[in-house]
Design a protein around this motif. Structure first.
Motif, PDB file in Angstrom:
ATOM      1  N   ARG A  81     -13.873  -3.446 -14.051  1.00 52.08           N
ATOM      2  CA  ARG A  81     -12.858  -4.044 -14.924  1.00 52.08           C
ATOM      3  C   ARG A  81     -13.423  -4.216 -16.340  1.00 52.08           C
ATOM      4  N   ILE A  82     -14.693  -4.584 -16.418  1.00 54.38           N
ATOM      5  CA  ILE A  82     -15.336  -4.720 -17.733  1.00 54.38           C
ATOM      6  C   ILE A  82     -15.371  -3.370 -18.439  1.00 54.38           C
ATOM      7  N   LEU A  83     -15.710  -2.332 -17.697  1.00 54.36           N
ATOM      8  CA  LEU A  83     -15.770  -0.985 -18.277  1.00 54.36           C
ATOM      9  C   LEU A  83     -14.379  -0.408 -18.523  1.00 54.36           C
ATOM     10  N   GLY A  84     -13.372  -0.934 -17.803  1.00 56.78           N
ATOM     11  CA  GLY A  84     -11.993  -0.488 -18.014  1.00 56.78           C
ATOM     12  C   GLY A  84     -11.606   0.742 -17.229  1.00 56.78           C
ATOM     13  N   GLU A  85     -12.492   1.207 -16.358  1.00 53.04           N
ATOM     14  CA  GLU A  85     -12.166   2.386 -15.568  1.00 53.04           C
ATOM     15  C   GLU A  85     -13.034   2.440 -14.321  1.00 53.04           C
ATOM     16  N   ARG A  86     -12.574   3.235 -13.367  1.00 52.94           N
ATOM     17  CA  ARG A  86     -13.352   3.473 -12.157  1.00 52.94           C
ATOM     18  C   ARG A  86     -13.029   4.860 -11.630  1.00 52.94           C
ATOM     19  N   GLU A  87     -14.028   5.526 -11.086  1.00 48.65           N
ATOM     20  CA  GLU A  87     -13.796   6.836 -10.493  1.00 48.65           C
ATOM     21  C   GLU A  87     -13.266   6.669  -9.075  1.00 48.65           C
ATOM     22  N   PHE A  88     -12.255   7.473  -8.742  1.00 45.38           N
ATOM     23  CA  PHE A  88     -11.691   7.461  -7.397  1.00 45.38           C
ATOM     24  C   PHE A  88     -11.459   8.901  -6.966  1.00 45.38           C
ATOM     25  N   TYR A  89     -12.071   9.289  -5.880  1.00 42.85           N
ATOM     26  CA  TYR A  89     -11.956  10.646  -5.353  1.00 42.85           C
ATOM     27  C   TYR A  89     -12.272  11.694  -6.430  1.00 42.85           C
ATOM     28  N   GLY A  90     -13.255  11.364  -7.255  1.00 43.46           N
ATOM     29  CA  GLY A  90     -13.688  12.290  -8.301  1.00 43.46           C
ATOM     30  C   GLY A  90     -12.874  12.237  -9.575  1.00 43.46           C
ATOM     31  N   LEU A  91     -11.846  11.388  -9.623  1.00 46.94           N
ATOM     32  CA  LEU A  91     -10.998  11.289 -10.812  1.00 46.94           C
ATOM     33  C   LEU A  91     -11.329  10.019 -11.589  1.00 46.94           C
ATOM     34  N   PRO A  92     -11.568  10.112 -12.901  1.00 46.49           N
ATOM     35  CA  PRO A  92     -11.740   8.888 -13.698  1.00 46.49           C
ATOM     36  C   PRO A  92     -10.374   8.228 -13.904  1.00 46.49           C
ATOM     37  N   LEU A  93     -10.264   6.963 -13.532  1.00 48.34           N
ATOM     38  CA  LEU A  93      -8.990   6.246 -13.632  1.00 48.34           C
ATOM     39  C   LEU A  93      -9.145   4.989 -14.481  1.00 48.34           C
ATOM     40  N   SER A  94      -8.258   4.832 -15.458  1.00 49.89           N
ATOM     41  CA  SER A  94      -8.237   3.608 -16.246  1.00 49.89           C
ATOM     42  C   SER A  94      -7.640   2.476 -15.425  1.00 49.89           C
ATOM     43  N   LEU A  95      -8.127   1.265 -15.664  1.00 48.93           N
ATOM     44  CA  LEU A  95      -7.605   0.068 -15.006  1.00 48.93           C
ATOM     45  C   LEU A  95      -6.835  -0.763 -16.016  1.00 48.93           C
ATOM     46  N   SER A  96      -5.952  -1.613 -15.528  1.00 52.06           N
ATOM     47  CA  SER A  96      -5.257  -2.561 -16.407  1.00 52.06           C
ATOM     48  C   SER A  96      -5.025  -3.858 -15.635  1.00 52.06           C
ATOM     49  N   ALA A  97      -4.505  -4.848 -16.332  1.00 55.05           N
ATOM     50  CA  ALA A  97      -4.403  -6.194 -15.749  1.00 55.05           C
ATOM     51  C   ALA A  97      -3.592  -6.223 -14.465  1.00 55.05           C
ATOM     52  N   GLU A  98      -2.556  -5.392 -14.363  1.00 56.41           N
ATOM     53  CA  GLU A  98      -1.659  -5.462 -13.211  1.00 56.41           C
ATOM     54  C   GLU A  98      -1.889  -4.341 -12.200  1.00 56.41           C
ATOM     55  N   THR A  99      -3.078  -3.738 -12.255  1.00 61.18           N
ATOM     56  CA  THR A  99      -3.424  -2.734 -11.243  1.00 61.18           C
ATOM     57  C   THR A  99      -4.581  -3.235 -10.394  1.00 61.18           C
ATOM     58  N   LEU A 100      -4.505  -2.927  -9.104  1.00 66.21           N
ATOM     59  CA  LEU A 100      -5.616  -3.190  -8.209  1.00 66.21           C
ATOM     60  C   LEU A 100      -6.730  -2.198  -8.535  1.00 66.21           C
ATOM     61  N   GLU A 101      -7.954  -2.658  -8.505  1.00 65.70           N
ATOM     62  CA  GLU A 101      -9.068  -1.731  -8.718  1.00 65.70           C
ATOM     63  C   GLU A 101      -9.226  -0.871  -7.470  1.00 65.70           C
ATOM     64  N   PRO A 102      -9.092   0.456  -7.582  1.00 70.71           N
ATOM     65  CA  PRO A 102      -9.206   1.295  -6.381  1.00 70.71           C
ATOM     66  C   PRO A 102     -10.601   1.217  -5.785  1.00 70.71           C
ATOM     67  N   ARG A 103     -10.660   1.018  -4.463  1.00 66.88           N
ATOM     68  CA  ARG A 103     -11.934   0.878  -3.767  1.00 66.88           C
ATOM     69  C   ARG A 103     -12.270   2.133  -2.973  1.00 66.88           C
ATOM     70  N   PRO A 104     -13.556   2.352  -2.715  1.00 64.01           N
ATOM     71  CA  PRO A 104     -13.963   3.524  -1.928  1.00 64.01           C
ATOM     72  C   PRO A 104     -13.293   3.604  -0.558  1.00 64.01           C
ATOM     73  N   ASP A 105     -13.024   2.450   0.077  1.00 63.35           N
ATOM     74  CA  ASP A 105     -12.397   2.485   1.397  1.00 63.35           C
ATOM     75  C   ASP A 105     -11.031   3.162   1.366  1.00 63.35           C
ATOM     76  N   THR A 106     -10.346   3.068   0.220  1.00 60.71           N
ATOM     77  CA  THR A 106      -9.026   3.681   0.123  1.00 60.71           C
ATOM     78  C   THR A 106      -9.122   5.205   0.106  1.00 60.71           C
ATOM     79  N   GLU A 107     -10.287   5.729  -0.235  1.00 62.37           N
ATOM     80  CA  GLU A 107     -10.474   7.181  -0.166  1.00 62.37           C
ATOM     81  C   GLU A 107     -10.328   7.686   1.268  1.00 62.37           C
ATOM     82  N   ILE A 108     -10.522   6.796   2.248  1.00 66.25           N
ATOM     83  CA  ILE A 108     -10.329   7.156   3.657  1.00 66.25           C
ATOM     84  C   ILE A 108      -8.883   7.612   3.881  1.00 66.25           C
ATOM     85  N   LEU A 109      -7.935   6.915   3.258  1.00 67.10           N
ATOM     86  CA  LEU A 109      -6.526   7.293   3.407  1.00 67.10           C
ATOM     87  C   LEU A 109      -6.276   8.682   2.827  1.00 67.10           C
ATOM     88  N   VAL A 110      -6.880   8.976   1.677  1.00 61.43           N
ATOM     89  CA  VAL A 110      -6.742  10.302   1.069  1.00 61.43           C
ATOM     90  C   VAL A 110      -7.330  11.367   1.997  1.00 61.43           C
TER      91      VAL A 110
END
Length: 293
Positions: A81-110
């Motif tokens: 959140r401090i950095l404003g982004e997180r990688e998910f499944y190899g994709l850099p994703l921006s975060l914002s106040a009303e988004t959940l930070e994507p976690r590695p466990d969610t990659e299981i669903l993908v």
């Protein structure tokens, strides 16, 4: 000392060690990893380069930026959140106040959904995906990036989340195959989909306040609170999904570690059958896949 007689600024290694020490003293569990990711991210370095370039001096502005970020982490704000982004499944994703930070466990669903989507794409050519409560767009965008025959809709009640998801689609070159729609679950959704996916809020209301401050202070409550028993969103999705899923389609869901049997019961009561149940890296139940009976 430099030739001018002025004290040289701190090095990369110095700031990394300082962050690690302060985080350790504050009792942050992942102190070393958080220090490494935070300092590397702020300096625009890979986690390898932060070691190989450890002797390099850091400028005053960068030092101030790292110091400020350290204070934010010590106040429990998550590193990404401090950095404003997180990688998910190899994709850099921006975060914002009303988004959940994507976690590695969610990659299981993908991982779980991709074989189904590829089979559908082989049979149908083009396939259409709906991601309910899309947040950053993480699940839908990851599926689109791995399945070029697919297009997708990401729905969310939050305009902030939808702006973030659309921006992330553009950032990853997926904007032509992604549409963001403001909707409370299926309310503003039209058409039929080959796959419906969701990581809905699934924490029981009475438990939310017991979660780590990194979650309670910084993740949006609407993305966490699943009602009295944590199953409200699953009931809503199960009740209406049959109207929006194609006869050969699949529904993929992330679930809480103790919700497998309850969610199966909810979906079976609405005319679905379980195709697959998958555990996460910690061997907790994490994803379920359903189809119409």
């Amino acid at each position: 000392m430099s030739k001018s007689g002025k004290q040289a600024g701190p090095t990369v290694s110095h700031m990394l060690a300082k962050a690690r020490r302060r985080f350790t003293e504050a009792g942050i569990e992942s102190a070393a990893a958080d220090a490494r990711v935070l300092v590397a991210g702020l300096l625009g370095l890979s986690t390898t380069a932060i070691v190989t370039r450890g002797a390099e001096t850091i400028g005053t502005e960068q030092v101030a930026s790292i110091e400020k970020a350290m204070e934010r982490r010590l106040a429990h704000e998550p590193v990404h959140r401090i950095l404003g982004e997180r990688e998910f499944y190899g994709l850099p994703l921006s975060l914002s106040a009303e988004t959940l930070e994507p976690r590695p466990d969610t990659e299981i669903l993908v991982d779980t959904m991709l074989p189904y989507l590829r089979d559908l794409a082989n049979a149908e050519g083009h396939i259409h995906i709906l991601d309910l409560g899309t947040g950053t767009g993480a699940i839908c965008l990851a599926l689109l990036s791995e399945c070029p025959e697919a297009s997708g809709v990401g729905s969310d009640i939050s305009a902030d989340a939808l702006r973030t998801a659309q921006s992330n689609a553009e950032r990853n070159g997926l904007q032509d195959r992604f549409e963001a729609i403001q909707s409370s679950w299926f309310e503003n959704i039209h058409g039929a989909f080959h796959a419906i996916v969701s990581n809905p809020p699934y924490i029981a209301s009475k438990v939310v306040h017991t979660l780590a401050p990194e979650v309670t202070k910084f993740d949006p409550p609407a993305a966490l609170d699943g009602g009295a028993d944590g199953l409200d969103a699953y009931r809503t999705i199960a009740k209406d999904a049959a109207r929006f899923i194609r006869p050969d389609g699949v529904v993929g869901l992330e679930i809480g570690y103790d919700q497998r049997n309850d969610v199966i019961d909810v979906f079976e009561a609405e005319g679905f059958k379980l195709l697959e149940s998958v555990k996460d890296y910690g061997q907790n139940d994490r994803a379920l896949v359903f189809a119409l009976k």
